[in-house]
Write a protein that holds these residues in place. Structure first.
Motif, PDB file in Angstrom:
ATOM      1  N   ARG A   1      50.322  32.614  31.594  1.00 22.97           N
ATOM      2  CA  ARG A   1      50.425  33.217  32.920  1.00 22.97           C
ATOM      3  C   ARG A   1      51.502  34.291  32.983  1.00 22.97           C
ATOM      4  O   ARG A   1      51.371  35.247  33.756  1.00 22.97           O
TER       5      ARG A   1
ATOM      6  N   ASP B   1      50.292  37.837  34.433  1.00 22.68           N
ATOM      7  CA  ASP B   1      50.944  38.486  35.572  1.00 22.68           C
ATOM      8  C   ASP B   1      51.293  39.938  35.266  1.00 22.68           C
ATOM      9  O   ASP B   1      51.476  40.735  36.190  1.00 22.68           O
TER      10      ASP B   1
ATOM     11  N   LYS C   1      46.119  41.076  38.324  1.00 28.81           N
ATOM     12  CA  LYS C   1      46.630  40.632  39.614  1.00 28.81           C
ATOM     13  C   LYS C   1      46.147  39.212  39.902  1.00 28.81           C
ATOM     14  O   LYS C   1      44.951  38.921  39.788  1.00 28.81           O
TER      15      LYS C   1
END
Length: 159
Positions: free
Chosen positions: A139, A143, A147
């Protein structure tokens, strides 16, 4: 599109039929990450059907691999499908895996960008994927390259 060279001697390219024996350990590693091993492993019939779909003329399922120093170090599988909120198709990046020894070298980022390029070449502007909420290492990258829309995924399997 030609093979995509990237940093650290890593090349992203389409999966080829001759890659099957080198792809399988990546596929198994990906499935193990999500707890699909031993008694919960995918049936061989699913793996075989998945492999065949990559090369089926009428299948919207595709695969890229990352190669470094003659070894496959990552994979991604993606598919194109219709959407009720767009005229054009969308691209679902379904699977993404990098061997532990190659993590932190830009392999996953390169594979994601490889899918972005294939989608763009197909006239598709939306690429999306999902991951487990606790997959924090991935993640952090996601990120940076996409989005987060805050969606939570539910599923139901018919008995």
């Amino acid at each position: 599109m030609a093979d995509t060279p990237i940093a650290s001697g890593i090349k992203v390219r389409p999966l080829e039929p001759a890659d099957q024996a080198r792809w399988r350990p990546l596929w198994d590693g990906y499935n193990a990450f999500y707890g699909r091993t031993g008694p919960t492993a995918l049936p061989d019939a699913i793996t075989e059907a998945t492999w065949d779909r990559f090369f089926g003329d009428n299948e919207p399922v595709f695969a890229l691999v990352a190669e470094a120093e003659g070894s496959l170090v990552g994979l991604t599988h993606y598919l194109f499908h219709r959407s009720t909120t767009r005229i054009e198709m969308v691209c679902y990046l379904q699977d993404l895996f990098t061997v532990p020894s190659a993590r932190g070298r830009g392999v996953a980022r390169a594979l994601i960008h490889g899918v972005y390029q294939r989608a763009a070449d197909a006239g598709v502007s939306r690429v999306y994927w999902q991951t487990q909420e606790n997959n924090t290492d991935a993640r952090h990258l996601y990120d940076k390259v996409a989005k987060f829309h805050g969606f939570v995924v539910y599923s139901h399997d018919q008995a």
